[in-house]
Design a protein around this motif. Sequence first.
Motif, PDB file in Angstrom:
ATOM      1  N   GLY A  91      16.383  39.194  37.417  1.00 54.90           N
ATOM      2  CA  GLY A  91      15.017  39.042  36.875  1.00 54.90           C
ATOM      3  C   GLY A  91      15.058  39.276  35.381  1.00 54.90           C
ATOM      4  O   GLY A  91      14.781  38.399  34.577  1.00 54.90           O
ATOM      5  N   HIS A  92      15.442  40.494  34.993  1.00 57.23           N
ATOM      6  CA  HIS A  92      15.605  40.812  33.564  1.00 57.23           C
ATOM      7  C   HIS A  92      16.814  40.048  33.020  1.00 57.23           C
ATOM      8  O   HIS A  92      16.741  39.422  31.968  1.00 57.23           O
ATOM      9  CB  HIS A  92      15.783  42.323  33.425  1.00 57.23           C
ATOM     10  CG  HIS A  92      16.026  42.795  32.024  1.00 57.23           C
ATOM     11  ND1 HIS A  92      15.080  42.714  31.032  1.00 57.23           N
ATOM     12  CD2 HIS A  92      17.126  43.354  31.447  1.00 57.23           C
ATOM     13  CE1 HIS A  92      15.593  43.217  29.910  1.00 57.23           C
ATOM     14  NE2 HIS A  92      16.827  43.600  30.135  1.00 57.23           N
ATOM     15  N   THR A  93      17.935  40.114  33.741  1.00 55.54           N
ATOM     16  CA  THR A  93      19.083  39.230  33.490  1.00 55.54           C
ATOM     17  C   THR A  93      19.483  38.639  34.835  1.00 55.54           C
ATOM     18  O   THR A  93      19.099  39.151  35.886  1.00 55.54           O
ATOM     19  CB  THR A  93      20.292  39.966  32.875  1.00 55.54           C
ATOM     20  OG1 THR A  93      20.827  40.857  33.862  1.00 55.54           O
ATOM     21  CG2 THR A  93      19.908  40.731  31.626  1.00 55.54           C
ATOM     22  N   THR A 141      24.541  48.471  34.431  1.00 54.47           N
ATOM     23  CA  THR A 141      23.576  47.697  35.222  1.00 54.47           C
ATOM     24  C   THR A 141      23.493  46.251  34.754  1.00 54.47           C
ATOM     25  O   THR A 141      23.236  45.359  35.548  1.00 54.47           O
ATOM     26  CB  THR A 141      22.162  48.312  35.156  1.00 54.47           C
ATOM     27  OG1 THR A 141      21.718  48.313  33.786  1.00 54.47           O
ATOM     28  CG2 THR A 141      22.152  49.726  35.719  1.00 54.47           C
ATOM     29  N   HIS A 142      23.672  46.027  33.430  1.00 53.08           N
ATOM     30  CA  HIS A 142      23.645  44.657  32.910  1.00 53.08           C
ATOM     31  C   HIS A 142      24.288  44.619  31.523  1.00 53.08           C
ATOM     32  O   HIS A 142      24.673  45.655  30.988  1.00 53.08           O
ATOM     33  CB  HIS A 142      22.228  44.068  32.923  1.00 53.08           C
ATOM     34  CG  HIS A 142      21.246  44.734  32.016  1.00 53.08           C
ATOM     35  ND1 HIS A 142      20.835  46.042  32.171  1.00 53.08           N
ATOM     36  CD2 HIS A 142      20.566  44.271  30.928  1.00 53.08           C
ATOM     37  CE1 HIS A 142      19.949  46.341  31.241  1.00 53.08           C
ATOM     38  NE2 HIS A 142      19.776  45.287  30.462  1.00 53.08           N
ATOM     39  N   HIS A 143      24.377  43.423  30.956  1.00 55.89           N
ATOM     40  CA  HIS A 143      25.261  43.205  29.815  1.00 55.89           C
ATOM     41  C   HIS A 143      24.637  43.501  28.451  1.00 55.89           C
ATOM     42  O   HIS A 143      25.322  43.414  27.440  1.00 55.89           O
ATOM     43  CB  HIS A 143      25.721  41.745  29.812  1.00 55.89           C
ATOM     44  CG  HIS A 143      24.637  40.781  29.404  1.00 55.89           C
ATOM     45  ND1 HIS A 143      23.629  40.389  30.266  1.00 55.89           N
ATOM     46  CD2 HIS A 143      24.377  40.161  28.223  1.00 55.89           C
ATOM     47  CE1 HIS A 143      22.815  39.562  29.621  1.00 55.89           C
ATOM     48  NE2 HIS A 143      23.240  39.401  28.388  1.00 55.89           N
ATOM     49  N   HIS A 144      23.356  43.821  28.366  1.00 55.51           N
ATOM     50  CA  HIS A 144      22.730  43.994  27.047  1.00 55.51           C
ATOM     51  C   HIS A 144      23.421  45.110  26.255  1.00 55.51           C
ATOM     52  O   HIS A 144      23.848  46.117  26.819  1.00 55.51           O
ATOM     53  CB  HIS A 144      21.231  44.283  27.196  1.00 55.51           C
ATOM     54  CG  HIS A 144      20.450  43.055  27.567  1.00 55.51           C
ATOM     55  ND1 HIS A 144      19.232  43.104  28.209  1.00 55.51           N
ATOM     56  CD2 HIS A 144      20.738  41.736  27.394  1.00 55.51           C
ATOM     57  CE1 HIS A 144      18.792  41.864  28.401  1.00 55.51           C
ATOM     58  NE2 HIS A 144      19.686  41.025  27.920  1.00 55.51           N
ATOM     59  N   SER A 145      23.473  44.914  24.920  1.00 58.18           N
ATOM     60  CA  SER A 145      24.285  45.805  24.084  1.00 58.18           C
ATOM     61  C   SER A 145      23.802  47.248  24.137  1.00 58.18           C
ATOM     62  O   SER A 145      24.592  48.173  23.985  1.00 58.18           O
ATOM     63  CB  SER A 145      24.293  45.301  22.640  1.00 58.18           C
ATOM     64  OG  SER A 145      22.975  45.296  22.144  1.00 58.18           O
ATOM     65  N   GLY A 189      18.562  50.393  35.523  1.00 59.88           N
ATOM     66  CA  GLY A 189      18.634  49.722  34.228  1.00 59.88           C
ATOM     67  C   GLY A 189      17.274  49.283  33.724  1.00 59.88           C
ATOM     68  O   GLY A 189      16.356  50.094  33.585  1.00 59.88           O
ATOM     69  N   ASP A 190      17.128  47.978  33.462  1.00 60.27           N
ATOM     70  CA  ASP A 190      15.877  47.425  32.926  1.00 60.27           C
ATOM     71  C   ASP A 190      15.156  46.561  33.958  1.00 60.27           C
ATOM     72  O   ASP A 190      14.491  45.587  33.598  1.00 60.27           O
ATOM     73  CB  ASP A 190      16.163  46.573  31.677  1.00 60.27           C
ATOM     74  CG  ASP A 190      16.658  47.410  30.506  1.00 60.27           C
ATOM     75  OD1 ASP A 190      16.670  48.644  30.613  1.00 60.27           O
ATOM     76  OD2 ASP A 190      17.021  46.805  29.474  1.00 60.27           O
ATOM     77  N   THR A 191      15.305  46.876  35.240  1.00 63.21           N
ATOM     78  CA  THR A 191      14.591  46.104  36.261  1.00 63.21           C
ATOM     79  C   THR A 191      13.232  46.752  36.534  1.00 63.21           C
ATOM     80  O   THR A 191      12.190  46.181  36.235  1.00 63.21           O
ATOM     81  CB  THR A 191      15.429  46.014  37.550  1.00 63.21           C
ATOM     82  OG1 THR A 191      16.640  45.335  37.240  1.00 63.21           O
ATOM     83  CG2 THR A 191      14.685  45.259  38.637  1.00 63.21           C
TER      84      THR A 191
HETATM   85 ZN   LIG Z   1      18.193  44.897  29.012  1.00 61.01          ZN
END
Ligand SMILES: [Zn+2]
Length: 246
Positions: free
Chosen positions: A117-119, A58-62, A136-138
């Motif tokens: 928004g989050h990324t 969903t996004h690039h965070h580790s 993800g983190d949305t």
């Molecule tokens: Zn995240």
Amino acid sequence: MTALSQDLRVSLIPVLQDNYVFVIERGEQAAVVDPAVADPVIRELERRGLELVAILHTHHHSDHIGGTPGLLQRWPKARVIASAADRSRIPLQTEGVRGGDQINLLGQNVQVLEVPGHTRCHLAYVLGESGHLFCGDTLFAGGCGRLFEGSAEQMHQSLKTLAALPGHTQIWCAHEYTESNLRWAAAQQPDNTAIRERLEAVRQRRSRGEATIPSTIELEKATNLFVRAGSAEELALLRQSKDQWQ
Ligand SMILES: [Zn+2]
């Protein structure tokens, strides 16, 4: 575990402190969403006799991509699906996608949504007719992600996009933050019975060590203050309040 169609299932693996890795399986094949780490995922797939054919990000965070190198060592042919616009930060992707794209996964159609928004390049995936959302983190159960790279306007729009999905859509969000989110929400609106009742149900589940995921769009529309925010300004104030809350 939730049955999608005859033989398609979604389940979760708790990893690290509060992350979830999601497993979508059909027959002997599986896809995973946001693998924070590899070893617990490899162990679980091997235990169930599953071959990994795809990884979705969903996004690039580790804590969402950290397990991908290890999974690719074990299953080198797996597709890696992620934001084409974030290729530099998700370098192992084999299929770059954008909002509006449709992909085929385990014989099911997956719709790609852009939810910044989050990324700034955050994506969400809606699986098939069954209505399973991986966001993800949305959107979180009772909350939303922090605004690391995006604006309150973007998050407000992203939550509106997700809230427009059918009410029965199951929400597989990537962290177990539900109890904290609802304690904060109950402190903001002490007279809100729906939030209080949900908080109580969530506390009971957590005291038994159970996950509070998946949630549903219907439940979030009733009890999530961020989803219910009438404007980006209102969302920005709520986000500030939650960021400062212990
Ligand atoms: Zn995240």
